[in-house]
Design a protein around this motif. Sequence first.
Motif, PDB file in Angstrom:
ATOM      1  N   GLU A 123       4.326   1.268 -15.594  1.00  0.00           N
ATOM      2  CA  GLU A 123       4.148   2.648 -15.161  1.00  0.00           C
ATOM      3  C   GLU A 123       2.829   2.808 -14.396  1.00  0.00           C
ATOM      4  N   ILE A 124       2.672   3.960 -13.734  1.00  0.00           N
ATOM      5  CA  ILE A 124       1.461   4.229 -12.970  1.00  0.00           C
ATOM      6  C   ILE A 124       0.243   4.179 -13.889  1.00  0.00           C
ATOM      7  N   GLU A 125      -0.770   3.468 -13.453  1.00  0.00           N
ATOM      8  CA  GLU A 125      -2.055   3.400 -14.160  1.00  0.00           C
ATOM      9  C   GLU A 125      -3.138   3.864 -13.199  1.00  0.00           C
ATOM     10  N   TRP A 126      -4.077   4.622 -13.709  1.00  0.00           N
ATOM     11  CA  TRP A 126      -5.202   5.108 -12.913  1.00  0.00           C
ATOM     12  C   TRP A 126      -6.490   4.558 -13.492  1.00  0.00           C
ATOM     13  N   HIS A 127      -7.340   4.074 -12.639  1.00  0.00           N
ATOM     14  CA  HIS A 127      -8.705   3.688 -13.009  1.00  0.00           C
ATOM     15  C   HIS A 127      -9.604   4.287 -11.945  1.00  0.00           C
ATOM     16  N   GLY A 128     -10.185   5.446 -12.269  1.00  0.00           N
ATOM     17  CA  GLY A 128     -10.954   6.180 -11.269  1.00  0.00           C
ATOM     18  C   GLY A 128     -10.014   6.657 -10.185  1.00  0.00           C
ATOM     19  N   PHE A 132       0.816  -1.208   0.000  1.00  0.00           N
ATOM     20  CA  PHE A 132       0.000   0.000   0.000  1.00  0.00           C
ATOM     21  C   PHE A 132       0.853   1.263   0.000  1.00  0.00           C
ATOM     22  N   ALA A 133       0.436   2.238  -0.800  1.00  0.00           N
ATOM     23  CA  ALA A 133       1.036   3.575  -0.802  1.00  0.00           C
ATOM     24  C   ALA A 133      -0.093   4.575  -0.995  1.00  0.00           C
ATOM     25  N   ALA A 134      -0.385   5.367   0.032  1.00  0.00           N
ATOM     26  CA  ALA A 134      -1.481   6.348  -0.053  1.00  0.00           C
ATOM     27  C   ALA A 134      -1.214   7.372  -1.154  1.00  0.00           C
ATOM     28  N   ASP A 135       0.044   7.800  -1.292  1.00  0.00           N
ATOM     29  CA  ASP A 135       0.426   8.766  -2.325  1.00  0.00           C
ATOM     30  C   ASP A 135       1.214   8.030  -3.401  1.00  0.00           C
ATOM     31  N   ILE A 136       0.523   7.568  -4.418  1.00  0.00           N
ATOM     32  CA  ILE A 136       1.141   6.727  -5.446  1.00  0.00           C
ATOM     33  C   ILE A 136       2.234   7.456  -6.219  1.00  0.00           C
ATOM     34  N   ASP A 137       2.033   8.750  -6.465  1.00  0.00           N
ATOM     35  CA  ASP A 137       3.043   9.514  -7.202  1.00  0.00           C
ATOM     36  C   ASP A 137       4.336   9.639  -6.398  1.00  0.00           C
ATOM     37  N   GLU A 138       4.220   9.909  -5.093  1.00  0.00           N
ATOM     38  CA  GLU A 138       5.411  10.005  -4.248  1.00  0.00           C
ATOM     39  C   GLU A 138       6.091   8.654  -4.114  1.00  0.00           C
ATOM     40  N   ALA A 139       5.317   7.583  -4.002  1.00  0.00           N
ATOM     41  CA  ALA A 139       5.895   6.235  -3.925  1.00  0.00           C
ATOM     42  C   ALA A 139       6.688   5.927  -5.195  1.00  0.00           C
ATOM     43  N   TYR A 140       6.128   6.284  -6.335  1.00  0.00           N
ATOM     44  CA  TYR A 140       6.804   6.054  -7.621  1.00  0.00           C
ATOM     45  C   TYR A 140       8.136   6.803  -7.668  1.00  0.00           C
ATOM     46  N   LYS A 141       8.108   8.092  -7.285  1.00  0.00           N
ATOM     47  CA  LYS A 141       9.332   8.905  -7.289  1.00  0.00           C
ATOM     48  C   LYS A 141      10.372   8.329  -6.338  1.00  0.00           C
ATOM     49  N   GLU A 142       9.929   7.881  -5.162  1.00  0.00           N
ATOM     50  CA  GLU A 142      10.846   7.313  -4.185  1.00  0.00           C
ATOM     51  C   GLU A 142      11.547   6.077  -4.721  1.00  0.00           C
ATOM     52  N   LEU A 143      10.788   5.185  -5.361  1.00  0.00           N
ATOM     53  CA  LEU A 143      11.404   3.957  -5.881  1.00  0.00           C
ATOM     54  C   LEU A 143      12.300   4.250  -7.071  1.00  0.00           C
ATOM     55  N   GLY A 146      13.264 -11.225 -10.253  1.00  0.00           N
ATOM     56  CA  GLY A 146      12.248 -11.126 -11.297  1.00  0.00           C
ATOM     57  C   GLY A 146      10.827 -11.273 -10.793  1.00  0.00           C
ATOM     58  N   ASN A 147      10.632 -11.375  -9.479  1.00  0.00           N
ATOM     59  CA  ASN A 147       9.290 -11.415  -8.911  1.00  0.00           C
ATOM     60  C   ASN A 147       8.665 -10.031  -9.023  1.00  0.00           C
ATOM     61  N   VAL A 148       7.389  -9.978  -9.376  1.00  0.00           N
ATOM     62  CA  VAL A 148       6.707  -8.709  -9.581  1.00  0.00           C
ATOM     63  C   VAL A 148       5.894  -8.348  -8.337  1.00  0.00           C
ATOM     64  N   VAL A 149       6.081  -7.105  -7.865  1.00  0.00           N
ATOM     65  CA  VAL A 149       5.354  -6.569  -6.725  1.00  0.00           C
ATOM     66  C   VAL A 149       4.605  -5.324  -7.197  1.00  0.00           C
ATOM     67  N   MET A 150       3.315  -5.264  -6.881  1.00  0.00           N
ATOM     68  CA  MET A 150       2.503  -4.106  -7.227  1.00  0.00           C
ATOM     69  C   MET A 150       2.503  -3.121  -6.060  1.00  0.00           C
ATOM     70  N   VAL A 151       2.591  -1.836  -6.383  1.00  0.00           N
ATOM     71  CA  VAL A 151       2.410  -0.779  -5.403  1.00  0.00           C
ATOM     72  C   VAL A 151       1.086  -0.131  -5.743  1.00  0.00           C
ATOM     73  N   CYS A 152       0.162  -0.086  -4.784  1.00  0.00           N
ATOM     74  CA  CYS A 152      -1.212   0.329  -5.066  1.00  0.00           C
ATOM     75  C   CYS A 152      -1.707   1.280  -3.977  1.00  0.00           C
TER      76      CYS A 152
END
Length: 130
Positions: free
Chosen positions: A105-110, A84-95, A122-128
Motif C-alpha cells: 500500500e501507499i507509504e509516505w515518508h515526509g 514516476f507518478a507526480a500524484d501518487i494517490d491518483e496513480a494508485y486509484k488508476e491501477l 511476480g516481478n515487483v515494480v514501485m510507483v513513486c
Amino acid sequence: MSEKVTSISAIQSHINNVFVHVTDLKKSVAWYADLLGITIDVSEVQSPVHNIPVTGQTGLSLDDHTFDPSFHRSPGSGPMFNVFAADIDEAYKELQRKNMKVIREIEWHGEVAWFNVEDPDGNVVMVCNC
C-alpha cells in the motif's frame, strides 16, 4: 536533486537499460503498456525481447528468453525499479481501476510516497512520486 557525476571508468555512471525477465512476452508487453498508459500493438511483438517506449535515458526491455532454454527466471521480493507518478494517490486509484495487483500500500515518508505492484510474472515494480 541529483548531482552531476563524472566517471573515470570506461563504464559510464548511468543506468542504460532495465531488463525484466518474463514468461509470456505479449501478455507482459500488454501489462507494462497498461501500467504506463501507452498503446502498443501486441500483434507486432516478437520474441525474445521487446523494448517498451519510455521517456528519459533509461530503457525498459522485456525478455522471454526464448533462445535461452537454460535460463531460470526467479523474481525477487523487492522492486526491480520504479516509475514516476507526480500524484501518487491518483496513480494508485488508476491501477486499482485497472485491477493491477497492489502488493504494498501507499507509504509516505515526509514528501516521498510510493506503493508496489506485481506484474504477471511476480516481478515487483514501485510507483513513486520522486
